[in-house]
Design an enzyme around this catalytic site. Structure first.
Site, PDB file in Angstrom:
ATOM      1  CD  GLU A  41      -2.444   1.237   2.824  1.00 27.94           C
ATOM      2  OE1 GLU A  41      -3.388   2.027   2.974  1.00 27.94           O
ATOM      3  OE2 GLU A  41      -2.070   0.437   3.720  1.00 27.94           O
ATOM      4  CE  LYS A 112      -6.988   1.514   4.038  1.00 26.89           C
ATOM      5  NZ  LYS A 112      -5.750   2.016   4.694  1.00 26.89           N
ATOM      6  CB  CYS A 148      -4.280  -1.513   4.623  1.00 22.96           C
ATOM      7  SG  CYS A 148      -3.422  -1.639   6.224  1.00 22.96           S
TER       8      CYS A 148
END
Length: 554
Positions: A41, A112, A148
């Site tokens: 990330e 995300k 994540c």
């Protein structure tokens, strides 16, 4: 399909250097015949980039770096994390994104969805959340890409809040052949166990393999262990990376059958808590020195106590003895062992040790202050003057020779304020500030028994009663309970966030609990002015704990 999961160690804001790291990794993957290279990330910017992201010039430079990486791609597809612009509508100006590139073209991108705002995280401050879930297509293979927090769906170490949407489950519904997570997930001492459990739960629940690529290295106080891995649909760890170091692992994956075969040797994650702490601190100190690139050397004060002994040993094992200087600063109330134990430790570690007595300076201070202190008994002010003299002398050496000063305070002391502002709290980086006093002893004993396999940290240091040695016959237990008791109360209050009544119900006297909790709360002003503290626990003083200084909650 041959897949490489690689954990890189970027430097926050070093877009040119980070891009070079990515391009070098891509070239090596091409030579190895890798079909898909998976990187962490925000590897372009480093994570967390914090308010650098508010700069338009910085964001534009990030976007140009993205284009450079995409253009450099060839037969090997590369999946990497960066920021991308949100070009229209209301909301924030950018996304935290995963970009898939091949043959010089971007062939897929996703953002995300779950944006954490707890502990050290502040993603929602900067990023617009993803609200739709589609797989990325690579040569007919559907990649379910998450970023994540997306995969930590309601399975965090400490569950600060819960999410309604499970991105991995949504991607399974969309036909994903695999779940990929690119991550910048910080180290804590219990993170590995939680991480493995969470990834295995996804593999089991979704009946899909899980590929996990995590950032490695340290950014100021936040440490990333990497711990990248591949888990098959049977929940076996097929392969993984070396923790706390840039490394990669390769697999052969058949998307049709789902079979995953590891092509590199399986690494063993340290089972010992002390070994994990040791490696984490070394990573944190090494990267703080190397990435700042201001100096290669450190200095610290050696008191003959256990805290400074541990800091000295950790510094030597990270940087080498030739880059560590130590100064012992005996005073009127110092025991004989303060100097002799310091010398023995320095000799064992091969560190150059200087001795400076603070007695003449302390007498000068007392004489100068005598008209103001007339009629007052010796107390905390005089004790702290000694600490501040030592702090000033250590800072003078630091300034003169360019060595970073390492403070030697531990978490127990920082918690209850058993440390002196502008004295022993002086320094650039507090490397044991997230270790309780009992953990300091445990790590020293582990170093002797398991790392050195001999007595390097002298037993005389480990068996003496802890003392600040700022007044006659002083012991820590004069004002604090035994550290086994203190540390458990502190752990319950800080990490577990238990209330006074909950801690008392665990077996401690209510008055003692109230006293300790009040000491913690009243010492917040000191911690605001402390050096950055390397984060080792699930809740640490510093970036991840935001406690008001001026407040009346009890």
């Amino acid at each position: 399909m041959k897949v490489r999961i690689e954990q890189l160690n970027p430097i926050i804001g070093d877009l040119k250097g980070n891009t070079s790291l990515i391009l070098d990794a891509l070239k090596l993957a091409e030579r190895a015949g890798i079909d898909l290279l998976i990187l962490p990330e925000m590897v372009v910017t480093g994570y967390p980039a914090q308010d650098l992201l508010e700069s338009e010039a910085f964001r534009d430079s990030c976007y140009r770096a993205n284009d450079e990486i995409i253009s450099a791609s060839a037969k090997t597809a590369v999946l990497f994390g960066s920021v991308t612009p949100k070009k229209e509508g209301f909301g924030r100006k950018m996304y935290n994104s995963a970009l898939l590139a091949k043959e010089g073209e971007m062939i897929g991108m996703t953002h995300k969805a779950l944006l954490p705002t707890y502990d050290i995280f502040d993603d929602l401050r900067y990023f617009e959340p993803n609200k739709s879930f589609k797989c990325l297509n690579l040569d007919g293979v559907k990649l379910g890409v998450t970023i994540c927090e997306d995969i930590w769906y309601n399975e965090n170490e400490v569950q600060y809040h819960t999410y309604e949407v499970d991105p991995a489950a949504e991607l399974k519904k969309a036909g994903a052949d695999v779940i990929i997570n690119i991550s910048a997930s910080p180290y804590t001492n219990t993170k590995h166990q939680n991480r493995v459990s969470m990834l295995k739960n996804h593999a089991r629940k979704l009946d899909l393999p899980v590929f996990y690529a995590n950032q490695v290295g340290a950014h100021t106080d936040i440490i990333f262990d990497g711990d990248s891995m591949v888990i098959n649909r049977n929940t076996d760890i097929v392969t993984n990376t070396r923790i706390f170091h840039p490394s990669f692992t390769d697999i052969e994956w058949n998307p049709d059958s789902g079979k995953v075969t590891g092509l590199t040797e399986l690494q063993i994650y340290p089972s010992s808590k002390q070994e994990r702490q040791f490696e984490a601190v070394r990573c944190g100190l090494r990267d703080y020195i190397d990435k700042l690139n201001i100096t290669e050397n450190v200095v610290l004060g050696l008191s003959g106590g256990v805290d400074s002994a541990l800091v000295c040993a950790l510094a030597v094992e990270t940087l080498g003895a030739d880059r560590v200087k130590a100064i012992t600063l005996p005073g009127q109330f110092s025991s004989k062992g303060s100097v002799t134990d310091s010398r023995l430790l320095a000799d064992n570690l091969g560190v150059e040790l200087f001795e400076l007595s603070i007695e003449p300076l302390f007498e000068e201070f007392r004489n100068t202050l005598a008209p103001l202190f007339k009629g007052e008994s010796f107390g905390v002010a005089e004790e702290n003057v000694q600490s501040r003299i030592r702090g000033s002398l250590l800072m003078a050496y630091s300034n003169k020779f360019g060595n970073f000063l390492l403070p030697t305070g531990n978490k127990s002391e920082y918690a209850v304020g058993y440390a002196t502002l502008y004295g022993d709290m002086n320094g650039a980086l507090a490397i044991i500030g997230d270790l309780y006093k009992t953990e300091v002893y445990d790590l020293c004993k582990w170093l002797n028994s398991s790392y050195y396999k001999k007595e390097v940290i002298p037993d005389s240091i480990l068996v003496k009663p802890p003392s600040a040695e700022l007044r006659p016959d002083q012991k820590d237990t004069d004002s604090l309970p035994d550290y086994e008791v203190l540390d458990d109360i502190l752990y319950r209050y800080i990490e577990l966030q238990q209330s006074r009544s909950e801690i008392s119900e665990s077996g401690y006297e209510s008055e003692l609990v109230h006293k300790i909790l009040r000491m913690v709360d009243m010492s917040e002003f000191k911690r605001y002015q402390a050096a950055p503290i390397l984060k080792l626990a699930s809740k640490s003083f510093g970036t991840g704990r935001r406690w008001p200084i001026v407040q009346k909650w009890k």
